[in-house]
Design a protein around this motif. Structure first.
Motif, PDB file in Angstrom:
ATOM      1  N   THR A 127       3.545  -2.706  27.476  1.00 57.05           N
ATOM      2  CA  THR A 127       4.217  -3.879  28.029  1.00 57.05           C
ATOM      3  C   THR A 127       4.471  -4.871  26.891  1.00 57.05           C
ATOM      4  N   ALA A 128       5.721  -5.324  26.774  1.00 57.57           N
ATOM      5  CA  ALA A 128       6.051  -6.284  25.714  1.00 57.57           C
ATOM      6  C   ALA A 128       6.863  -7.435  26.280  1.00 57.57           C
ATOM      7  N   VAL A 129       6.582  -8.644  25.768  1.00 56.78           N
ATOM      8  CA  VAL A 129       7.358  -9.841  26.079  1.00 56.78           C
ATOM      9  C   VAL A 129       7.846 -10.403  24.749  1.00 56.78           C
ATOM     10  N   LEU A 130       9.167 -10.598  24.640  1.00 57.06           N
ATOM     11  CA  LEU A 130       9.787 -11.113  23.420  1.00 57.06           C
ATOM     12  C   LEU A 130      10.519 -12.399  23.767  1.00 57.06           C
ATOM     13  N   GLN A 131      10.088 -13.517  23.178  1.00 59.94           N
ATOM     14  CA  GLN A 131      10.646 -14.825  23.508  1.00 59.94           C
ATOM     15  C   GLN A 131      11.115 -15.548  22.250  1.00 59.94           C
ATOM     16  N   SER A 132      12.298 -16.145  22.327  1.00 56.88           N
ATOM     17  CA  SER A 132      12.793 -17.044  21.279  1.00 56.88           C
ATOM     18  C   SER A 132      12.646 -16.446  19.884  1.00 56.88           C
ATOM     19  N   ALA A 150      10.375   3.478  25.463  1.00 56.10           N
ATOM     20  CA  ALA A 150      10.252   4.672  26.292  1.00 56.10           C
ATOM     21  C   ALA A 150       9.046   4.539  27.222  1.00 56.10           C
ATOM     22  N   ARG A 151       9.289   4.746  28.517  1.00 62.87           N
ATOM     23  CA  ARG A 151       8.224   4.727  29.531  1.00 62.87           C
ATOM     24  C   ARG A 151       7.359   3.462  29.416  1.00 62.87           C
ATOM     25  N   SER A 152       8.043   2.319  29.299  1.00 60.72           N
ATOM     26  CA  SER A 152       7.348   1.047  29.103  1.00 60.72           C
ATOM     27  C   SER A 152       8.111  -0.079  29.799  1.00 60.72           C
ATOM     28  N   THR A 153       7.590  -1.296  29.668  1.00 62.19           N
ATOM     29  CA  THR A 153       8.207  -2.474  30.277  1.00 62.19           C
ATOM     30  C   THR A 153       8.464  -3.518  29.194  1.00 62.19           C
ATOM     31  N   LEU A 154       9.707  -3.994  29.138  1.00 64.30           N
ATOM     32  CA  LEU A 154      10.096  -4.997  28.138  1.00 64.30           C
ATOM     33  C   LEU A 154      10.807  -6.155  28.823  1.00 64.30           C
ATOM     34  N   THR A 155      10.386  -7.380  28.483  1.00 55.41           N
ATOM     35  CA  THR A 155      11.066  -8.590  28.939  1.00 55.41           C
ATOM     36  C   THR A 155      11.485  -9.402  27.721  1.00 55.41           C
ATOM     37  N   VAL A 156      12.784  -9.698  27.630  1.00 53.99           N
ATOM     38  CA  VAL A 156      13.334 -10.450  26.498  1.00 53.99           C
ATOM     39  C   VAL A 156      13.962 -11.737  27.016  1.00 53.99           C
ATOM     40  N   SER A 184      19.907 -14.175  26.365  1.00 57.77           N
ATOM     41  CA  SER A 184      19.831 -13.657  25.006  1.00 57.77           C
ATOM     42  C   SER A 184      21.212 -13.222  24.543  1.00 57.77           C
ATOM     43  N   THR A 185      21.394 -13.080  23.226  1.00 55.43           N
ATOM     44  CA  THR A 185      22.709 -12.729  22.683  1.00 55.43           C
ATOM     45  C   THR A 185      22.627 -11.453  21.853  1.00 55.43           C
ATOM     46  N   PHE A 186      23.726 -10.666  21.941  1.00 50.68           N
ATOM     47  CA  PHE A 186      23.880  -9.442  21.163  1.00 50.68           C
ATOM     48  C   PHE A 186      25.194  -9.558  20.398  1.00 50.68           C
ATOM     49  N   THR A 187      25.122  -9.599  19.070  1.00 51.85           N
ATOM     50  CA  THR A 187      26.301  -9.847  18.254  1.00 51.85           C
ATOM     51  C   THR A 187      26.402  -8.832  17.111  1.00 51.85           C
ATOM     52  N   SER A 188      27.531  -8.145  17.039  1.00 53.60           N
ATOM     53  CA  SER A 188      27.850  -7.261  15.910  1.00 53.60           C
ATOM     54  C   SER A 188      26.806  -6.169  15.677  1.00 53.60           C
ATOM     55  N   ASN A 189      26.209  -5.668  16.762  1.00 49.75           N
ATOM     56  CA  ASN A 189      25.357  -4.490  16.666  1.00 49.75           C
ATOM     57  C   ASN A 189      26.240  -3.248  16.770  1.00 49.75           C
ATOM     58  N   SER A 190      25.823  -2.116  16.196  1.00 44.15           N
ATOM     59  CA  SER A 190      26.683  -0.943  16.216  1.00 44.15           C
ATOM     60  C   SER A 190      25.888   0.349  16.355  1.00 44.15           C
ATOM     61  N   ALA A 191      26.525   1.324  17.042  1.00 45.75           N
ATOM     62  CA  ALA A 191      25.944   2.655  17.217  1.00 45.75           C
ATOM     63  C   ALA A 191      26.947   3.689  16.739  1.00 45.75           C
ATOM     64  N   SER A 192      26.506   4.651  15.957  1.00 50.34           N
ATOM     65  CA  SER A 192      27.412   5.642  15.381  1.00 50.34           C
ATOM     66  C   SER A 192      27.392   6.976  16.106  1.00 50.34           C
ATOM     67  N   GLY A 193      26.502   7.148  17.089  1.00 51.77           N
ATOM     68  CA  GLY A 193      26.379   8.419  17.801  1.00 51.77           C
ATOM     69  C   GLY A 193      27.398   8.591  18.912  1.00 51.77           C
ATOM     70  N   ARG A 194      27.498   9.802  19.421  1.00 50.92           N
ATOM     71  CA  ARG A 194      28.470  10.100  20.476  1.00 50.92           C
ATOM     72  C   ARG A 194      28.169   9.346  21.763  1.00 50.92           C
ATOM     73  N   SER A 195      26.892   9.109  22.053  1.00 50.01           N
ATOM     74  CA  SER A 195      26.534   8.389  23.282  1.00 50.01           C
ATOM     75  C   SER A 195      26.761   6.893  23.166  1.00 50.01           C
ATOM     76  N   GLY A 196      26.825   6.388  21.924  1.00 49.38           N
ATOM     77  CA  GLY A 196      27.224   5.002  21.691  1.00 49.38           C
ATOM     78  C   GLY A 196      26.204   3.979  22.141  1.00 49.38           C
ATOM     79  N   GLY A 197      26.740   2.905  22.721  1.00 55.50           N
ATOM     80  CA  GLY A 197      25.910   1.775  23.112  1.00 55.50           C
ATOM     81  C   GLY A 197      25.655   0.854  21.938  1.00 55.50           C
ATOM     82  N   GLY A 198      26.717   0.162  21.501  1.00 57.60           N
ATOM     83  CA  GLY A 198      26.581  -0.724  20.350  1.00 57.60           C
ATOM     84  C   GLY A 198      25.473  -1.741  20.535  1.00 57.60           C
ATOM     85  N   ALA A 199      25.370  -2.302  21.730  1.00 60.19           N
ATOM     86  CA  ALA A 199      24.283  -3.240  22.026  1.00 60.19           C
ATOM     87  C   ALA A 199      23.115  -2.518  22.692  1.00 60.19           C
ATOM     88  N   LEU A 200      23.387  -1.889  23.851  1.00 65.79           N
ATOM     89  CA  LEU A 200      22.322  -1.244  24.631  1.00 65.79           C
ATOM     90  C   LEU A 200      22.684   0.195  24.962  1.00 65.79           C
TER      91      LEU A 200
END
Length: 211
Positions: A127-132, A150-156, A184-200
């Motif tokens: 379990t993770a909490v990520l703030q500010s 993977a198989r976990s809980t995350l709050t951002v 929260s903000t996601f800016t200029s993230n990138s994914a190079s794989g076929r499944s993609g998901g630049g942000a998520l």
């Protein structure tokens, strides 16, 4: 530094640089124990898992002669700290397995993983909490440029993901997990794989996104 079974560690205004481990946690390994880090800096640390910090649940994989101890999760709090240019196979800055971690007002920049989770790897019912906090310029050769969950809980909340790169999930790759992201903000993230998901990149997850 190894913090083992029900022990506790408190660090304030500590700087650790160029520390290395052949296993987990180039600077600090927490196994079924407690740790708090305030105004600390970890840079250029290396390990197989969790370049600067690894957290694991204590279980019977750890043998103590003549003693049978119950399983115990690690609990870690990080605040006003920075993780810079750390590296690992999994979780360039930190990795957590069966643990609880709370992070606030911290920066993760230019951490790298040769497999997954450029900055962070979270799995095994953690379990993770990520703030500010800021995750900027982290990179993974495979999934999860900044975070792999993977198989976990995350709050951002109130955090930013910028210019992170990975194969699938430039900022985050999540599977079989519960993910909540708020303001929260996601800016200029990138994914190079076929499944993609630049942000998520999300697979078999429950996801809540709120402004």
């Amino acid at each position: 530094v190894r913090v083992f079974y029900n022990a506790s560690l408190s660090l304030q205004e500590v700087v650790i640089t160029n520390s290395t481990s052949l296993q987990g946690g180039g600077a600090i390994a927490v196994v079924g124990a407690y740790a708090r880090m305030t105004n600390c800096s970890f840079s250029k640390c290396k390990a197989r898992s969790g370049g600067a910090l690894s957290m694991r649940k204590f279980n019977q994989d750890y043998q103590i002669t003549g003693t049978q101890l119950p399983a115990l999760r690690s609990t870690v709090a990080i605040e006003h700290s920075q993780f810079l240019e750390n590296s690992a196979e999994d979780g360039g800055a930190w990795s957590a397995e069966g643990s609880i971690i709370t992070i606030s007002n911290s920066t993760f920049r230019a951490n790298t993983a040769s497999r997954i989770g450029g900055a962070c790897k979270l799995n095994d019912s953690s379990t993770a909490v990520l703030q500010s906090s800021i995750l900027d310029g982290n990179a993974a050769a495979n999934d999860g440029g900044a975070m792999h969950i993977a198989r976990s809980t995350l709050t951002v909340s109130a955090s930013s993901f910028t210019q992170n790169t990975g194969l699938n999930g430039g900022a985050q790759h999540s599977e079989e997990s519960i993910i909540t992201v708020v303001t929260s903000t996601f800016t200029s993230n990138s994914a190079s794989g076929r499944s993609g998901g630049g942000a998520l990149h999300v697979r078999s997850c429950a996801v809540v996104l709120r402004a």
